[in-house]
Design a protein around this motif. Structure first.
Motif, PDB file in Angstrom:
ATOM      1  N   GLU B 249       0.817  -1.320   0.101  1.00  8.95           N
ATOM      2  CA  GLU B 249       0.189  -0.118   0.028  1.00  8.95           C
ATOM      3  C   GLU B 249       0.836   1.382   0.137  1.00  8.95           C
ATOM      4  OE1 GLU B 249      -2.803   0.968  -0.399  1.00  8.95           O
ATOM      5  OE2 GLU B 249      -4.289  -0.863  -0.222  1.00  8.95           O
ATOM      6  N   VAL B 250       0.286   2.324  -0.483  1.00  6.01           N
ATOM      7  CA  VAL B 250       1.039   3.501  -0.536  1.00  6.01           C
ATOM      8  C   VAL B 250       0.585   4.468   0.734  1.00  6.01           C
ATOM      9  CG1 VAL B 250       1.404   5.760  -1.781  1.00  6.01           C
ATOM     10  CG2 VAL B 250       1.349   3.693  -3.084  1.00  6.01           C
ATOM     11  N   GLY B 251       1.492   4.882   1.440  1.00  4.91           N
ATOM     12  CA  GLY B 251       1.427   5.838   2.412  1.00  4.91           C
ATOM     13  C   GLY B 251       2.229   7.165   2.131  1.00  4.91           C
ATOM     14  N   ALA B 252       1.973   8.064   3.278  1.00  2.00           N
ATOM     15  CA  ALA B 252       2.529   9.464   2.947  1.00  2.00           C
ATOM     16  C   ALA B 252       3.112  10.168   4.077  1.00  2.00           C
ATOM     17  CB  ALA B 252       1.592  10.572   1.911  1.00  2.00           C
ATOM     18  N   SER B 253       3.860  11.182   4.039  1.00  2.30           N
ATOM     19  CA  SER B 253       4.357  11.955   5.352  1.00  2.30           C
ATOM     20  C   SER B 253       3.134  13.125   5.373  1.00  2.30           C
ATOM     21  CB  SER B 253       5.698  12.566   5.413  1.00  2.30           C
ATOM     22  OG  SER B 253       5.581  13.375   4.205  1.00  2.30           O
ATOM     23  N   ARG B 254       3.318  13.504   6.509  1.00  3.11           N
ATOM     24  CA  ARG B 254       2.366  14.884   6.607  1.00  3.11           C
ATOM     25  C   ARG B 254       2.567  16.004   5.595  1.00  3.11           C
ATOM     26  NH1 ARG B 254       0.517  17.422  12.364  1.00  3.11           N
ATOM     27  NH2 ARG B 254      -0.707  19.061  11.557  1.00  3.11           N
ATOM     28  N   ALA B 255       4.217  16.233   5.186  1.00  2.88           N
ATOM     29  CA  ALA B 255       4.489  17.221   4.320  1.00  2.88           C
ATOM     30  C   ALA B 255       3.992  17.022   3.115  1.00  2.88           C
ATOM     31  CB  ALA B 255       6.092  17.508   4.530  1.00  2.88           C
ATOM     32  N   ALA B 256       3.920  15.652   2.550  1.00  3.41           N
ATOM     33  CA  ALA B 256       3.713  15.299   1.207  1.00  3.41           C
ATOM     34  C   ALA B 256       2.010  15.418   1.200  1.00  3.41           C
ATOM     35  CB  ALA B 256       3.764  13.795   1.083  1.00  3.41           C
ATOM     36  N   VAL B 257       1.068  15.294   2.424  1.00  2.00           N
ATOM     37  CA  VAL B 257      -0.119  15.387   2.381  1.00  2.00           C
ATOM     38  C   VAL B 257      -0.609  16.809   2.116  1.00  2.00           C
ATOM     39  CG1 VAL B 257      -2.187  15.254   3.682  1.00  2.00           C
ATOM     40  CG2 VAL B 257      -0.773  13.106   3.491  1.00  2.00           C
ATOM     41  N   ASP B 258       0.137  17.352   3.281  1.00  2.00           N
ATOM     42  CA  ASP B 258       0.021  19.179   3.207  1.00  2.00           C
ATOM     43  C   ASP B 258       0.382  19.662   1.824  1.00  2.00           C
ATOM     44  OD1 ASP B 258      -0.903  18.987   5.772  1.00  2.00           O
ATOM     45  OD2 ASP B 258       1.163  19.854   6.584  1.00  2.00           O
ATOM     46  N   ALA B 259       1.224  19.012   1.128  1.00  2.00           N
ATOM     47  CA  ALA B 259       1.532  19.668  -0.215  1.00  2.00           C
ATOM     48  C   ALA B 259       0.533  19.045  -1.300  1.00  2.00           C
ATOM     49  CB  ALA B 259       3.132  19.210  -0.545  1.00  2.00           C
ATOM     50  N   GLY B 260      -0.402  18.435  -0.838  1.00  2.00           N
ATOM     51  CA  GLY B 260      -1.322  17.866  -1.953  1.00  2.00           C
ATOM     52  C   GLY B 260      -0.890  16.677  -2.719  1.00  2.00           C
ATOM     53  N   PHE B 261       0.234  16.065  -2.599  1.00  2.00           N
ATOM     54  CA  PHE B 261       0.932  15.002  -3.266  1.00  2.00           C
ATOM     55  C   PHE B 261      -0.097  13.675  -3.158  1.00  2.00           C
ATOM     56  CE2 PHE B 261       5.413  16.777  -2.913  1.00  2.00           C
ATOM     57  CZ  PHE B 261       5.024  17.935  -3.625  1.00  2.00           C
ATOM     58  N   ALA B 262      -0.604  13.640  -1.880  1.00  2.47           N
ATOM     59  CA  ALA B 262      -1.407  12.292  -1.442  1.00  2.47           C
ATOM     60  C   ALA B 262      -2.597  12.878  -0.603  1.00  2.47           C
ATOM     61  CB  ALA B 262      -0.329  11.475  -0.652  1.00  2.47           C
ATOM     62  N   ASP B 263      -3.661  11.842  -0.614  1.00  4.29           N
ATOM     63  CA  ASP B 263      -4.844  12.194   0.120  1.00  4.29           C
ATOM     64  C   ASP B 263      -4.525  11.974   1.948  1.00  4.29           C
ATOM     65  OD1 ASP B 263      -6.041  12.395  -2.287  1.00  4.29           O
ATOM     66  OD2 ASP B 263      -6.827  10.599  -2.388  1.00  4.29           O
ATOM     67  N   HIS B 264      -5.270  12.846   2.518  1.00  6.12           N
ATOM     68  CA  HIS B 264      -5.069  12.665   3.765  1.00  6.12           C
ATOM     69  C   HIS B 264      -5.218  11.251   4.377  1.00  6.12           C
ATOM     70  CE1 HIS B 264      -6.115  13.641   7.921  1.00  6.12           C
ATOM     71  NE2 HIS B 264      -5.258  14.526   7.816  1.00  6.12           N
ATOM     72  N   ASP B 265      -6.216  10.386   4.096  1.00  8.91           N
ATOM     73  CA  ASP B 265      -6.112   9.258   4.477  1.00  8.91           C
ATOM     74  C   ASP B 265      -4.880   8.130   4.455  1.00  8.91           C
ATOM     75  OD1 ASP B 265      -6.523   8.701   1.917  1.00  8.91           O
ATOM     76  OD2 ASP B 265      -8.516   7.490   2.127  1.00  8.91           O
ATOM     77  N   ARG B 266      -4.113   8.799   3.702  1.00 13.79           N
ATOM     78  CA  ARG B 266      -2.685   7.884   3.626  1.00 13.79           C
ATOM     79  C   ARG B 266      -1.902   8.558   4.434  1.00 13.79           C
ATOM     80  NH1 ARG B 266      -3.065   4.083  -0.520  1.00 13.79           N
ATOM     81  NH2 ARG B 266      -4.788   4.599  -2.168  1.00 13.79           N
ATOM     82  N   GLN B 267      -1.919   9.285   5.370  1.00  9.92           N
ATOM     83  CA  GLN B 267      -0.985   9.958   6.349  1.00  9.92           C
ATOM     84  C   GLN B 267      -0.516   9.278   7.362  1.00  9.92           C
ATOM     85  OE1 GLN B 267      -1.587  14.031   7.141  1.00  9.92           O
ATOM     86  NE2 GLN B 267      -0.503  13.710   9.322  1.00  9.92           N
ATOM     87  N   ILE B 268       0.862   8.873   7.266  1.00 11.91           N
ATOM     88  CA  ILE B 268       1.499   7.782   8.531  1.00 11.91           C
ATOM     89  C   ILE B 268       2.057   8.780   9.369  1.00 11.91           C
ATOM     90  CG2 ILE B 268       3.444   6.390   8.653  1.00 11.91           C
ATOM     91  CD1 ILE B 268       2.604   5.198   5.992  1.00 11.91           C
TER      92      ILE B 268
END
Lengths: 267, 340
Positions: B249-268
Motif C-alpha cells: 500500500e502507499v502511505g505519505a508523510s504529513r508534508a506530502a499530504v499538506d503539499a497535496g501530493f497524497a490524500d489525507h487518509d494515507r498519512q502515516i
C-alpha cells in the motif's frame, strides 16, 4: 437574519516548520525560533463565519483569542479579512492552562460578550492537536456542538445544517442555534487579507480582558485550573540502526531486490 | 467502584470498532496491574451481538444502553450516558478511541466531570507521582504519554486529583490480543431514559455516507511511503506502481499530504496512521519525528533519499542515496525480472 458569530482563534508557533534550532540544549522549546501564526484550522473557521456574514447581511463576526499581548495580532488579522473586531484574553493568571482551564476562560469571556448564535473555531490547534477546547466550551455553555465541519450549508428557522467529516465518510446534520461548531482543515481555505481593510485596521487597538474583566475565578484559570499536569518532557531519541549505505546504480538496486526476494521480504 | 472503563465505538450493524478492541486489550492489562475490573460501555441500537464480540477481550462488566436515537452517534445523548454512568460508578480510568467520535465525546465528558483528558496517547502506563509543592505522593496513576509540540517532544501527563483519568488513543497504536475466548463477564442492561433526557436528541443526522476504507494501509505487509521529496502528485504515481507490484500500500508523510501530493487518509505518523509492516520503503521522506513515530516498528526500512544525511536514514536498514524518480522505476524493473 442577523447572526451573532464568535470565532475562537489561537496564535500558535508554527510547529510544521521546526528547524534544528527549535529545541534548546536542555530539551525545552525555543519558542523564539518558531514564527507565530494564525492557527490554520481557525482560518478555515473564520472563512465559514465570513461567508455567513455575506449571506446574511447584518451579521456580526467577532474574534475571541487568548494569549500573550502580541496575540492581539490574531484579532487584527480577522479585521483585515472582514470581521467586526474582537477581544484578547491576556493575564498571567491564564498561563499554563490545559484544555479545561482554557475552555473555562473562553466560555466565561463568551458570556461576557453577550448574546450569540454561533461559536465557531478550528477543530484543533497545531501546537497541541487535542481538538478538545471546542467541545469543552460547548459543554460549559450548555450548548450542543457539531465538530469536524466541512461546510455550513444553511441557517434557517433557528437551525443550522452542516456537512461534516466522519470516520470513513461524510454526514449532513442539523442542529439548533445557539451552537458550537469546529471546522476541519479540509474545509474551504480562508480568503486573503483585504488591502483596504488592512490600511483601515492596521493600528486598531484591541480590547484586552484580564481574569477580573470577565469576572473569572482565578482558581479555575491557568495552571491552578488544570486537572492535567505535565510530569515529564523528553526529547525523542530513536534507536539508530546500523544501516547499509548504497548508491542508485542498476547493479546495486538489482542486488538489493534479489536479496529481498530470496529472504521472502517481498514476493 | 473505581474500575477501568472503555467506551465501545460502534459501527454499522453494531460492529465494535477495532480501536475499541485494542483499548480493551490495553485496559485488560492495566486493570490487572491495578487490581480493578475492566468495564465496557456500549450505547447504540440493537446491541445483542456486542457481548460476543467483546467478552473474549476480558471484559468483567458490560454496560449496554440500547435505544432508538443512540445510533448513529450524536454528541449529547452519548455524553449523558457516560457522564451519568460515571457519576454512579466513579471510574478511576476511562479510555476511548481518538476517532472523530471519541474526540467529539471525550472532551465533553471530561468538561462535565471536570476530569483531565489527554488526547492521542501513544503509550499508557501505571506509575507513581510526587507533587513536591503540595508534599503529596500518589500511587497507581495513569501515565498518559503522547508526543507534543508537533511531535518534537514526548510528554508524560498525569491527573493526580481528578477522576476519571481520561485518555484517547488512535487506532493501530495499541495491539489487539484475545484474552480468553471463553471468558464471560457480567452484562448490565440500563434503562436509557434514566440517563438521557429527551432534550438531548436535538441534532438530527439527515444524510450519511460511509464507505469502507479504499485501502488497508494499517494492515499492509509492505508500505511504500512518500514525502515532500517525491516532488509532485504525478511522481507519487511511481510509488503506486511499485506498491502494486509488491502487493503493498502507499502511505505519505504529513508534508506530502499538506503539499497535496497524497490524500489525507494515507498519512502515516503521529497525526495519521500507525503502521508496522515487514517492509517500509521511505521515498523522499526526511524523517520528522512525528512521521517516525508512526512507522518505527517496521521490521525492515529502506530509505531512498537524495540527501545522504536525511534523519530517517539513522533508523533505516538500507539507505539508497539517489533520486526517487530514478530508483523506484529500477526497483520495479528488477522486481519484475527476479520475482518469477
Amino acid at each position: 437574519m442577523n447572526l451573532r458569530i464568535i470565532v475562537l482563534a489561537k496564535q500558535v508557533p508554527d510547529t510544521r516548520n521546526v528547524g534544528k534550532d527549535a529545541m534548546n540544549a536542555d530539551g525545552t522549546i525555543n519558542r523564539a525560533a518558531l514564527p507565530a501564526i494564525f492557527n490554520p484550522e481557525d482560518l478555515n473557521a473564520l472563512e465559514q463565519a465570513l461567508r455567513l456574514k455575506e449571506q446574511y447581511p447584518g451579521t456580526t463576526v467577532k474574534v475571541l483569542t487568548m494569549g500573550p499581548p502580541r496575540a492581539a495580532e490574531i484579532v487584527r488579522e480577522g479585521m483585515f479579512r472582514g470581521t467586526d473586531g474582537g477581544y484578547l484574553l491576556t493575564d498571567r493568571a491564564f498561563a499554563g492552562a490545559d484544555t479545561l482551564a482554557t475552555s473555562y476562560a473562553l466560555s466565561t469571556a463568551i458570556r461576557k460578550m453577550g448574546e450569540y448564535d454561533i461559536i465557531i473555531g478550528g477543530r484543533q490547534a497545531i501546537d497541541g492537536d487535542t481538538a478538545q477546547v471546542g467541545p469543552q466550551v460547548a459543554e460549559k455553555l450548555g450548548l450542543t456542538q457539531i465538530t469536524y465541519a466541512e461546510e455550513i450549508l444553511k441557517v434557517e428557522d433557528g437551525r443550522i445544517t452542516v456537512k461534516r467529516h466522519i470516520d470513513g465518510g461524510v454526514e449532513t446534520v442539523e442542529g439548533p442555534l445557539p451552537i458550537v461548531i469546529t471546522v476541519n482543515g479540509s474545509a474551504a481555505p480562508c480568503r486573503p487579507r483585504n488591502a483596504k481593510l488592512l490600511m483601515t485596521h492596521k493600528n486598531a487597538v484591541i480590547t484586552e480582558w484580564s481574569v477580573a474583566d470577565i469576572d473569572g475565578d482565578v482558581a479555575q484559570c491557568g495552571l491552578s485550573g488544570s486537572p492535567t499536569k505535565v510530569k515529564a518532557i523528553q526529547n525523542i531519541v530513536f534507536k539508530a540502526k546500523e544501516s547499509k549505505a548504497m548508491g542508485d546504480t542498476d547493479a546495486e538496486i538489482e542486488n538489493l531486490i534479489v536479496e529481498l526476494v530470496e529472504n521472502h521480504t517481498i514476493s | 467502584m473505581n474500575n477501568l472503563f472503555v467506551y465501545l465505538e460502534l459501527q454499522e450493524d453494531s460492529r465494535v470498532a477495532e480501536v475499541s478492541l485494542e483499548l480493551l486489550t490495553k485496559g485488560r492489562s492495566l486493570a490487572t496491574q491495578l487490581g480493578c475490573r475492566l468495564e465496557a460501555v456500549a450505547a447504540g441500537c440493537n446491541l445483542e451481538g456486542i457481548a460476543a464480540q467483546v467478552m473474549p477481550y476480558g471484559v468483567d462488566v458490560l454496560h449496554l444502553f440500547d435505544a432508538e436515537g443512540l445510533y448513529p452517534y450524536t454528541s449529547l445523548p452519548h455524553t449523558s450516558v457516560l457522564v451519568n454512568l460515571f457519576k454512579e460508578e466513579q471510574p478511576q480510568i476511562a479510555l476511548m478511541g481518538a476517532t472523530v467520535i471519541g474526540r467529539d465525546l471525550g472532551p465533553r465528558v471530561s468538561s462535565a466531570l471536570h476530569s483531565g483528558l489527554t488526547a492521542d496517547c501513544t503509550a499508557l502506563e501505571i506509575g507513581e507521582h510526587d507533587d513536591k509543592k503540595a508534599g503529596k505522593h500518589y500511587e497507581g496513576l495513569l501515565y498518559q504519554i503522547r508526543p507534543a509540540f508537533g511531535g518534537n517532544i514526548v510528554a508524560t501527563i498525569v491527573n493526580p486529583e481528578n477522576r476519571p483519568q481520561m485518555a484517547t488513543v488512535r487506532e493501530g497504536v495499541m495491539k489487539k490480543e484475545l484474552f480468553d475466548a471463553n471468558h464471560q463477564g457480567e452484562i448490565v442492561r440500563h434503562d436509557v431514559a434514566k440517563y438521557v433526557p429527551d432534550t438531548d436528541y436535538v441534532v438530527k443526522v439527515i444524510e450519511r455516507h460511509v464507505e469502507r476504507a479504499k485501502h488497508n494501509l494499517k494492515g499492509a505487509p509492505i508500505v511504500v511511503a512518500g514525502g515532500y521529496g517525491v516532488g509532485s502528485r504525478e511522481n507519487f504515481q511511481l510509488l503506486f506502481d511499485l506498491a502494486k507490484e509488491l502487493h503493498g500500500e502507499v502511505g505519505a508523510s504529513r508534508a506530502a499530504v499538506d503539499a497535496g501530493f497524497a490524500d489525507h487518509d494515507r498519512q502515516i505518523g503521529q497525526t495519521g496512521v500507525t503502521v508496522r509492516p515487514k517492509l517500509y520503503i521511505a521515498c523522499g521522506i526526511s524523517g520528522q519525528i512525528q512521521h517516525i513515530a508512526g512507522m518505527q516498528e517496521s521490521s525492515m526500512i529502506i530509505s531512498i533519499n537524495s540527501d545522504p544525511n536525511a534523519p530517517i536514514n539513522t533508523i533505516a536498514d538500507y539507505v539508497i542515496t539517489g533520486r526517487v524518480e530514478d530508483v523506484v522505476p529500477k526497483m520495479i524493473k528488477y522486481y519484475k525480472k527476479n520475482s518469477k
